[in-house]
Design an enzyme around this catalytic site. Structure first.
Site, PDB file in Angstrom:
ATOM      1  CG  HIS A  16      41.585  38.776  28.713  1.00  0.00           C
ATOM      2  ND1 HIS A  16      41.612  39.507  29.868  1.00  0.00           N
ATOM      3  CD2 HIS A  16      41.504  39.687  27.705  1.00  0.00           C
ATOM      4  CE1 HIS A  16      41.528  40.786  29.587  1.00  0.00           C
ATOM      5  NE2 HIS A  16      41.480  40.933  28.279  1.00  0.00           N
ATOM      6  CG  ASP A  24      43.257  42.604  35.266  1.00  0.00           C
ATOM      7  OD1 ASP A  24      44.495  42.719  35.396  1.00  0.00           O
ATOM      8  OD2 ASP A  24      42.462  42.709  36.215  1.00  0.00           O
TER       9      ASP A  24
END
Length: 773
Positions: A746, A750
């Protein structure tokens, strides 16, 4: 012209000094002098010659419009004191981190004429050997540091160059201590607010014996910025052989490669200080002596390493730390192999990957006494990734096998075998052990470890007092003793000052040493016998230890690091597989080309990464930012008996479906056979794990660091979906859907980046003919 320019610069500098003196400014090593106007400088030029006969100052180069007087170790010194005009040349700082250097061979002798740019001597640093040139024309009046002197501090006076040959005899008693020193401090500068500038005095240097013929001592070079020691391989020259510049003297084995050690000058190999096969020689340690000619070679017979001065490791320590305390033991000396052994080479466990620290020895292909040619496979080396062939680098005879077949966890750098040049006097290697070539014995076989622990274990160990026991080991050792039930008095410490270290306890546990019992011998014999477990409870308590391979150990370690250190996020999408299946069937029936579904997925993934380059990136922990990869290298997970392997399909976006199919088959076969090369499974930018052939609908995979993404592919499942038509109606339709799950870092991905990648992947699989372009 160059001499005129240098003379003009010197005159300009002296003019500024004179200007400051006429303004009654004290000439001190801690002052800065402003630039003198041109008109004023021309007025002061006639005064320069008058004052130059009795003025003394030391300077460094001009910077930022100022003339800086240096407190010590000036580059040049204009002085009189009864001596003719001269210049003192000092050890230069050839790099920002250089603090000392070695003086090599002097190219000029005392009394010879020197021109600007002439090479005076060789300066050897920790990285290279450079020429030390004269800056002015003159005569070499005095050599202050003889050839071969080691660890000369930066700023130490090396020689004196006079302007002319007149009065050169006055420099006969000139010493290094008479070189450029700080000017006497004026009384007004001795105030408490301005501490005196004290220059560090250079450490005393031990020069080679003066009665030796001209020679050069060659030391262990630093072949890489991180290299601290190396191994001496086979000597190509013998004592007394003629040597030419560029001739290979011996092989130097580092932690990464084996390189040739060449001579820098012509001469004669007078003395070999380190025998062939010696391990862990510190950088800067003297290796051999090269004399200019054969005259007086017998004087080098008793030459030893101690006569060459301090080694690099000793010289780097402060002088006050070099004095051992009264209670500290003398420093250990390296144990060199016997010098009377025939010429040989010790082959050690190589580092086959950047993360490899140990390996397992498989089957030996050669026996002791067999002849070996360069390139012959000696044995199999099992690493944490694959099983590779260990080949010989030279022709010779297998003189001794140091590590038997099947030995596990042999440390990198530990000696494996000895290769002799010929089969003469092979019996001298009968008692040769791996300890003679490597300082540690952590990679020995279990039987050898057991024998060694029993040999070192005292028959009746003396009990230690509680205070002594508490001070002999740390918390890790104390924990191991508590878990194993061993007593500290049963073990012999191998750490500093006899300290008990973790390895001592582990070795005792591995050798099967029983805990010390305080009960009677009869009771001890009863306790030592295993208690019989009731038949009813034995099935619940029975278990079997499964041997863990190196690959599975590494996989387990990296999975924990990945799951705990990388913030995983998961995106799931359903793709239509029917168009891909139809094209696959068409290629096989019409063209005889067999392409698997996994090959289509690899091609579709590579093109999707090319369309969405932001998805082809990783997180750089050191820089704290994401970095884009320059190539698209797909790692394909392959299950093997030893664990999961991920061979790399490099530049997958530039390869056709047929190329991908043939290369993946080849990589998978070699991965299952353990024949992959390190460059075929190290690296990669993106991973694919396909479990569809095992009837797995969908799953989530763990990222393989340092990558930032892995695609988990499930099987194709028949489902009924509603298909709309152009009129607004529709009908049910049976399609083959395949679920894919994208595990992303992450910090790099995204939701938007992952969504665009899955959309591009879906488009490629829905219209597979676009992948043929």
């Amino acid at each position: 012209m160059a001499a005129l320019c240098r003379s003009g610069v010197a005159r300009e500098r002296m003019a500024r000094v004179l200007a400051s003196s006429l303004r009654r400014t004290a000439v001190s090593p801690r002052w800065y002098y402003t630039r003198v106007p041109v008109a004023r400088k021309e007025q002061l030029m006639p005064l320069q010659d008058a004052r130059n006969s009795y003025f003394s100052a030391s300077f460094i180069e001009e910077q930022y419009g100022f003339l800086t007087a240096k407190s010590a170790y000036g580059v040049r010194s204009y002085s009189s004191g009864g001596l003719p005009p001269h210049e003192v040349l000092t050890m230069p700082a050839l790099s920002p981190t250089m603090t000392q250097g070695h003086v090599g061979k002097w190219k000029k002798k005392e009394g010879e004429t020197v021109a600007a740019g002439d090479v005076l001597c060789d300066i050897e640093t920790d990285k290279a050997t450079l020429d030390f040139e004269s800056l002015e024309d003159g005569v070499l009046a005095k050599i202050l540091i003889p050839a071969g002197t080691k660890d000369v501090p930066v700023g130490q006076a090396l020689c004196v160059v006079a302007e002319s040959a007149e009065g050169v005899e006055q420099f006969a008693s000139y010493s290094a201590g008479a070189g450029p020193t700080p000017s006497p401090q004026p009384k007004q500068q001795a105030s408490p607010s301005s501490p005196p500038a004290t220059a560090p005095s250079p450490s005393p240097q031990r020069s080679p014996p003066s009665d030796l013929p001209p020679h050069e001592v060659l030391t262990m070079p630093a072949l890489s910025p991180t290299m601290t020691q190396g191994n001496v391989g086979k000597w190509k020259k013998k004592e007394g052989d003629m040597v030419a510049a560029g001739d290979v003297l011996c092989d130097i084995e580092t932690d990464k490669a084996t390189l040739d050690f060449e001579s820098l000058e012509d001469g004669v190999l007078a003395k070999i200080l380190i025998p062939a096969g010696t391990k862990d020689i510190p950088v800067g340690q003297a290796l051999c002596v090269v004399a200019e000619s054969k005259e007086g070679l017998e004087k080098f017979t008793s030459y030893s390493q101690e006569e060459d001065g301090q080694t690099a490791s000793q010289a780097s320590q402060p002088q006050e730390q070099a004095r051992p305390s009264s209670h500290s033991p003398p420093p250990p000396h390296p144990s060199f192999p016997p010098v009377d052994l025939p010429p040989h080479e010790v082959l050690s466990m190589p580092a086959l990957s950047p993360t490899m620290t140990q390996g397992n020895v498989g089957t030996w292909k050669k026996k002791e006494g067999d002849k070996v040619a360069a390139g012959d496979v000696l044995c199999d080396i099992e690493t944490d990734k694959a099983t590779l062939d260990f080949e010989s680098l030279e022709d010779g005879v297998m003189a001794k096998i140091l590590i038997p077949s099947g030995t596990k966890d042999v440390q990198v750098g530990r000696g494996l075998c000895v290769i002799a040049e010929s089969d003469q006097e092979l019996e001298k290697f009968a008692s040769y052990s791996s300890e003679a070539s490597t300082p540690s014995a952590s990679g020995q076989s279990p039987k050898a470890a057991e024998g060694q622990s029993q040999a070192h274990a005292p028959a009746t160990p003396a009990p230690l007092s509680s205070s002594a026991v508490q001070g002999k080991f740390g918390p890790a050792v104390r924990k191991l003793l508590a878990e194993s039930g061993l007593d500290a008095s049963q073990l012999t410490g191998t750490g500093p000052h006899g300290m008990l270290v973790k390895g001592d306890v582990l070795a005792a546990m591995k050798s099967g040493l029983l805990p010390k019992s305080k009960s009677t011998p009869a009771a001890a014999s009863k306790i030592s016998a295993p208690a019989k477990v009731p038949a009813a409870s034995s099935p619940a308590l029975s278990y079997e230890d499964i041997p863990t391979s190196q690959i599975r150990k590494i996989i387990a370690k990296r999975l924990v690091e990945s799951k705990s250190g990388i913030p995983h996020a998961y995106l799931e999408a359903a793709t239509l597989l029917d168009p891909t299946l139809d094209l696959r069937k068409e290629l096989k029936e019409n063209h005889g080309v067999s392409i698997s579904v996994n090959d289509f997925i690899i091609r579709a993934t590579a093109l999707a990464l090319k369309e969405v380059p932001e998805a082809n990136a990783f997180w750089d922990d050191k820089a704290g930012t994401r970095v884009k990869n320059n190539s698209i290298d797909i790692c394909v997970a392959v299950a093997t008996e030893k664990g999961l392997m991920t061979p790399i399909l490099k530049n997958a976006d530039q390869k056709s479906l047929s190329d991908i199919s043939s290369e993946v088959k080849s990589l998978a076969e070699r991965a299952r056979a353990g024949k992959l090369k390190p460059n075929e499974f190290q690296g990669g930018t993106f991973s694919i794990s396909n479990l569809g052939m095992f009837s797995v609908d969908h799953f989530s995979a763990i990222i393989n660091p340092p990558q930032a993404c892995i695609l988990a592919v499930g099987r194709g499942v028949k489902k009924v979906v509603w298909e709309e038509d152009a009129d607004g109606g529709g009908r049910p339709k049976t399609v083959t859907q395949m679920l894919v799950t994208l595990s992303v870092d992450h910090r790099v991905y995204d939701g938007e980046t992952g969504g665009r990648f899955l959309k591009a992947l879906h488009a490629n699989l829905s219209d597979p003919k676009r992948m043929l372009l």
